[in-house]
Design a protein around this motif. Structure first.
Motif, PDB file in Angstrom:
ATOM      1  N   ASP A  11       1.049  -0.832  -0.441  1.00 59.89           N
ATOM      2  CA  ASP A  11      -0.446   0.309  -0.110  1.00 59.89           C
ATOM      3  C   ASP A  11       0.795   1.374   0.109  1.00 59.89           C
ATOM      4  OD1 ASP A  11      -2.700  -1.457   0.001  1.00 59.89           O
ATOM      5  OD2 ASP A  11      -2.660  -1.593   2.227  1.00 59.89           O
ATOM      6  N   ALA A  12       1.487   1.543   1.006  1.00 59.22           N
ATOM      7  CA  ALA A  12       2.647   2.180   1.021  1.00 59.22           C
ATOM      8  C   ALA A  12       3.839   2.480  -0.551  1.00 59.22           C
ATOM      9  CB  ALA A  12       3.573   2.192   2.048  1.00 59.22           C
ATOM     10  N   LEU A  13       3.751   1.511  -1.234  1.00 51.26           N
ATOM     11  CA  LEU A  13       4.974   1.593  -2.534  1.00 51.26           C
ATOM     12  C   LEU A  13       3.245   1.967  -3.945  1.00 51.26           C
ATOM     13  CD1 LEU A  13       6.971  -1.715  -3.020  1.00 51.26           C
ATOM     14  CD2 LEU A  13       7.440   0.686  -2.222  1.00 51.26           C
ATOM     15  N   ARG A  14       2.257   1.436  -3.524  1.00 52.12           N
ATOM     16  CA  ARG A  14       1.726   2.008  -4.515  1.00 52.12           C
ATOM     17  C   ARG A  14       1.503   3.355  -4.339  1.00 52.12           C
ATOM     18  NH1 ARG A  14      -0.840  -1.734  -3.821  1.00 52.12           N
ATOM     19  NH2 ARG A  14      -3.538  -1.296  -2.542  1.00 52.12           N
ATOM     20  N   ALA A  15       1.249   4.161  -2.406  1.00 51.52           N
ATOM     21  CA  ALA A  15       0.765   5.816  -2.113  1.00 51.52           C
ATOM     22  C   ALA A  15       1.699   6.511  -2.933  1.00 51.52           C
ATOM     23  CB  ALA A  15       0.343   5.917  -0.577  1.00 51.52           C
ATOM     24  N   ALA A  16       3.072   5.862  -2.763  1.00 53.80           N
ATOM     25  CA  ALA A  16       4.113   6.494  -3.236  1.00 53.80           C
ATOM     26  C   ALA A  16       4.156   7.254  -4.820  1.00 53.80           C
ATOM     27  CB  ALA A  16       5.385   6.043  -2.725  1.00 53.80           C
ATOM     28  N   ARG A  17       3.600   5.665  -5.462  1.00 52.12           N
ATOM     29  CA  ARG A  17       3.719   5.727  -7.302  1.00 52.12           C
ATOM     30  C   ARG A  17       3.139   6.877  -8.113  1.00 52.12           C
ATOM     31  NH1 ARG A  17       6.162   0.381  -6.591  1.00 52.12           N
ATOM     32  NH2 ARG A  17       2.941  -0.162  -7.094  1.00 52.12           N
ATOM     33  N   ASN A  18       1.634   6.391  -6.574  1.00 48.29           N
ATOM     34  CA  ASN A  18       0.454   6.927  -7.563  1.00 48.29           C
ATOM     35  C   ASN A  18      -0.524   7.737  -6.526  1.00 48.29           C
ATOM     36  OD1 ASN A  18      -2.164   8.508  -8.694  1.00 48.29           O
ATOM     37  ND2 ASN A  18      -1.677   7.195  -9.900  1.00 48.29           N
ATOM     38  N   PRO A  19      -0.255   8.864  -5.151  1.00 51.14           N
ATOM     39  CA  PRO A  19      -0.730   9.188  -4.351  1.00 51.14           C
ATOM     40  C   PRO A  19      -2.881   9.541  -4.635  1.00 51.14           C
ATOM     41  CG  PRO A  19       0.451  10.461  -5.036  1.00 51.14           C
ATOM     42  CD  PRO A  19       0.709   9.792  -5.956  1.00 51.14           C
ATOM     43  N   LEU A  20      -3.195   9.855  -5.347  1.00 48.84           N
ATOM     44  CA  LEU A  20      -3.984  10.388  -5.704  1.00 48.84           C
ATOM     45  C   LEU A  20      -5.029   9.204  -6.399  1.00 48.84           C
ATOM     46  CD1 LEU A  20      -3.714  14.166  -8.310  1.00 48.84           C
ATOM     47  CD2 LEU A  20      -4.421  13.613  -6.187  1.00 48.84           C
ATOM     48  N   ALA A  21      -4.199   8.496  -7.186  1.00 49.45           N
ATOM     49  CA  ALA A  21      -5.050   7.353  -7.114  1.00 49.45           C
ATOM     50  C   ALA A  21      -5.631   6.324  -6.134  1.00 49.45           C
ATOM     51  CB  ALA A  21      -4.788   6.587  -8.041  1.00 49.45           C
ATOM     52  N   PHE A  22      -4.647   5.984  -5.146  1.00 51.53           N
ATOM     53  CA  PHE A  22      -4.559   5.667  -3.855  1.00 51.53           C
ATOM     54  C   PHE A  22      -5.726   6.286  -3.079  1.00 51.53           C
ATOM     55  CE2 PHE A  22      -2.969   5.748   1.080  1.00 51.53           C
ATOM     56  CZ  PHE A  22      -2.833   3.658   1.219  1.00 51.53           C
ATOM     57  N   ILE A  23      -6.101   7.472  -2.599  1.00 49.96           N
ATOM     58  CA  ILE A  23      -6.288   8.238  -1.779  1.00 49.96           C
ATOM     59  C   ILE A  23      -8.300   7.842  -2.695  1.00 49.96           C
ATOM     60  CG2 ILE A  23      -8.006  11.081  -2.002  1.00 49.96           C
ATOM     61  CD1 ILE A  23      -4.661  11.538  -1.448  1.00 49.96           C
ATOM     62  N   ALA A  24      -8.167   7.935  -4.334  1.00 48.10           N
ATOM     63  CA  ALA A  24      -9.039   7.825  -4.253  1.00 48.10           C
ATOM     64  C   ALA A  24      -9.740   6.436  -4.220  1.00 48.10           C
ATOM     65  CB  ALA A  24      -9.398   7.910  -6.101  1.00 48.10           C
ATOM     66  N   GLU A  25      -9.023   5.799  -3.616  1.00 45.77           N
ATOM     67  CA  GLU A  25      -9.736   4.106  -3.787  1.00 45.77           C
ATOM     68  C   GLU A  25     -10.224   3.950  -2.250  1.00 45.77           C
ATOM     69  OE1 GLU A  25      -6.184   1.085  -3.961  1.00 45.77           O
ATOM     70  OE2 GLU A  25      -6.240   1.016  -6.003  1.00 45.77           O
ATOM     71  N   ARG A  26     -10.036   5.054  -1.251  1.00 44.48           N
ATOM     72  CA  ARG A  26     -10.576   4.929  -0.211  1.00 44.48           C
ATOM     73  C   ARG A  26     -11.141   5.933   0.097  1.00 44.48           C
ATOM     74  NH1 ARG A  26      -5.880   2.583  -1.461  1.00 44.48           N
ATOM     75  NH2 ARG A  26      -4.864   0.671  -0.063  1.00 44.48           N
ATOM     76  N   TRP A  27     -11.625   6.921  -0.815  1.00 40.14           N
ATOM     77  CA  TRP A  27     -12.434   8.224  -0.639  1.00 40.14           C
ATOM     78  C   TRP A  27     -12.939   7.971  -1.121  1.00 40.14           C
ATOM     79  CZ3 TRP A  27     -11.260  13.502  -0.844  1.00 40.14           C
ATOM     80  CH2 TRP A  27     -12.261  13.906  -0.174  1.00 40.14           C
ATOM     81  N   THR A  28     -14.561   8.645  -0.860  1.00 39.70           N
ATOM     82  CA  THR A  28     -15.141   8.868  -1.920  1.00 39.70           C
ATOM     83  C   THR A  28     -16.609  10.084  -1.614  1.00 39.70           C
ATOM     84  OG1 THR A  28     -15.853   6.743  -2.583  1.00 39.70           O
ATOM     85  CG2 THR A  28     -17.396   8.337  -3.380  1.00 39.70           C
ATOM     86  N   PRO A  29     -15.972  11.570  -1.700  1.00 40.83           N
ATOM     87  CA  PRO A  29     -16.712  12.563  -1.522  1.00 40.83           C
ATOM     88  C   PRO A  29     -17.781  12.751  -2.249  1.00 40.83           C
ATOM     89  CG  PRO A  29     -14.432  13.266  -2.896  1.00 40.83           C
ATOM     90  CD  PRO A  29     -15.087  11.840  -2.417  1.00 40.83           C
ATOM     91  N   SER A  30     -18.489  13.692  -0.859  1.00 41.00           N
ATOM     92  CA  SER A  30     -20.657  13.851  -1.525  1.00 41.00           C
ATOM     93  C   SER A  30     -19.506  14.988  -2.507  1.00 41.00           C
ATOM     94  CB  SER A  30     -21.346  14.568  -0.492  1.00 41.00           C
ATOM     95  OG  SER A  30     -20.210  15.748   0.387  1.00 41.00           O
ATOM     96  N   ALA A  31     -21.475  14.903  -3.427  1.00 37.35           N
ATOM     97  CA  ALA A  31     -20.877  16.134  -4.552  1.00 37.35           C
ATOM     98  C   ALA A  31     -21.023  17.454  -3.582  1.00 37.35           C
ATOM     99  CB  ALA A  31     -22.480  16.247  -5.235  1.00 37.35           C
ATOM    100  N   ARG A  32     -21.483  17.597  -2.593  1.00 38.67           N
ATOM    101  CA  ARG A  32     -21.809  18.884  -2.020  1.00 38.67           C
ATOM    102  C   ARG A  32     -19.959  18.797  -1.541  1.00 38.67           C
ATOM    103  NH1 ARG A  32     -24.515  19.866   3.279  1.00 38.67           N
ATOM    104  NH2 ARG A  32     -25.833  20.808   2.229  1.00 38.67           N
ATOM    105  N   THR A  33     -19.079  18.229  -0.755  1.00 38.01           N
ATOM    106  CA  THR A  33     -17.525  18.338  -0.545  1.00 38.01           C
ATOM    107  C   THR A  33     -17.036  18.964  -1.885  1.00 38.01           C
ATOM    108  OG1 THR A  33     -18.268  16.412   1.671  1.00 38.01           O
ATOM    109  CG2 THR A  33     -15.284  16.787  -0.079  1.00 38.01           C
ATOM    110  N   VAL A  34     -17.061  18.260  -3.338  1.00 40.18           N
ATOM    111  CA  VAL A  34     -16.020  18.489  -4.014  1.00 40.18           C
ATOM    112  C   VAL A  34     -16.859  20.280  -4.734  1.00 40.18           C
ATOM    113  CG1 VAL A  34     -16.673  18.153  -6.519  1.00 40.18           C
ATOM    114  CG2 VAL A  34     -16.593  16.425  -5.069  1.00 40.18           C
TER     115      VAL A  34
END
Length: 335
Positions: A11-34
């Motif tokens: 997970d740490a290696l994946r986060a280092a290579r592509n942090p945005l994709a790593f965050i997107a896998e674990r977080w889904t913001p609401s439309a209001r948050t966006v």
């Protein structure tokens, strides 16, 4: 409470290579948050323009005489540089706040489900405009507040506001094909209004470059034009924009346009009236710094208002076909 999963080395290696994709896998913001993230980026793009104006109006443009350091020997301002150094350095630090706001907008857009590629690209466009303008701001200091570079610095900030406004608007609509709400003649009229506003803002930078607020107490190069004559041309162009806006409102009423374009045109007209009052008062009171700063803020609101009129002429429904997001390492592994 749900337990937080432990992060593995993979997970740490994946986060280092592509942090945005790593965050997107674990977080889904609401439309209001966006939407809030996009609005925060827009607000900060206006704030940085206003604080940049404060730097110039207080004569602090060379408070930090070099770039990227504040002095040749110090990254930050020193006590010997006084209040001008503090003002200039504070404005530089606000660039990091702007970057944080834009970064939040990028992360929120990238993590939204379904993935909206166009929205994410608008966030990245803001990021690169901010970086370009930071470099240009450094050049402005290095060339001693040359008025042409100062004008370019402001115009690039105006471009940033345009992209931020578009992203904020896009968070309120879907990704379906745009459908016009008014006829082509009305659309063409609005494009004329947009072009006139661009000319108005550009001429405003000439007024600034030729005017008395040079940005520093030392001798600073000015645009070799008569300031009062340029101001009069600027005023005529402002009246053209006001007249076009007023005429647009009547045309929209005549063709029984939807409420959105009518409301946005009314808002723009009110902003223009307020901006006009400020402009005339500052002209006849010898350009007090506070009113000039308020006029710069009004310029940002006028630009946002014009863009909102343009964007209100169409609607984009939700796209029923889900847009697939970029492939991540985990999805490739499952495949």
């Amino acid at each position: 409470m749900e337990s937080v999963p432990n992060l593995t080395r993979a997970d740490a290696l994946r986060a280092a290579r592509n942090p945005l994709a790593f965050i997107a896998e674990r977080w889904t913001p609401s439309a209001r948050t966006v939407r809030r993230a996009a609005l925060a980026a827009l607000v900060m793009s206006v704030v940085i323009v206003v604080t940049g104006g404060a730097v110039r109006l207080t004569g602090s443009g060379l408070g930090c005489p070099t770039w990227p350091k504040c002095t040749d020997d110090s990254l930050t301002t020193t006590s010997a540089m006084g209040v001008h150094g503090v003002i200039e350095f504070t404005n530089r630090m606000l660039t990091y706040v702007l970057c944080a706001a834009v970064g939040w907008a990028i992360i929120a857009a990238r993590s939204q489900k379904p993935y909206r590629r166009g929205l994410t690209r608008l966030g990245w466009t803001q990021f690169w405009v901010v970086m370009s303008n930071a470099v240009l701001g450094g050049i402005v200091v290095l060339v001693g507040l040359n008025p042409y570079t100062v004008a370019a610095h402001f115009l690039l900030s105006t471009a940033l506001i345009a992209v931020a406004t578009l992203m904020w608007h896009r968070t309120h609509e879907g990704d379906g094909a745009p459908r016009p709400l008014v006829g082509k003649p009305v659309q063409q009229m609005v494009w004329v209004l947009v072009a006139a506003t661009v000319l108005l803002i550009a001429l405003g930078t000439v007024v600034t470059g030729a005017g008395p607020h040079a940005g520093d107490s030392s001798e600073v190069e000015r645009i070799p034009l008569d300031w009062e004559n340029v101001t009069k041309v600027h005023s005529v162009l402002a009246w053209i924009v006001v007249t076009l806006t007023f005429a647009l409102w009547f045309v929209l009423k005549a063709v029984d346009a939807p409420k959105g374009p009518l409301d946005r045109t009314r808002d723009l007209f009110l902003i223009l009236l307020g901006q006009g009052v400020i402009g005339y008062v500052q002209y006849f009171t010898d350009l007090p710094e506070a009113l000039v700063g308020l006029h710069m803020f009004g310029s940002c609101l006028v630009w946002i208002g014009v863009l909102r009129v343009l964007l209100s002429l169409r609607e984009r429904p939700e796209n029923l076909a889900e847009v697939p997001g970029p492939a991540t390492e985990s999805t490739l592994t499952r495949a």
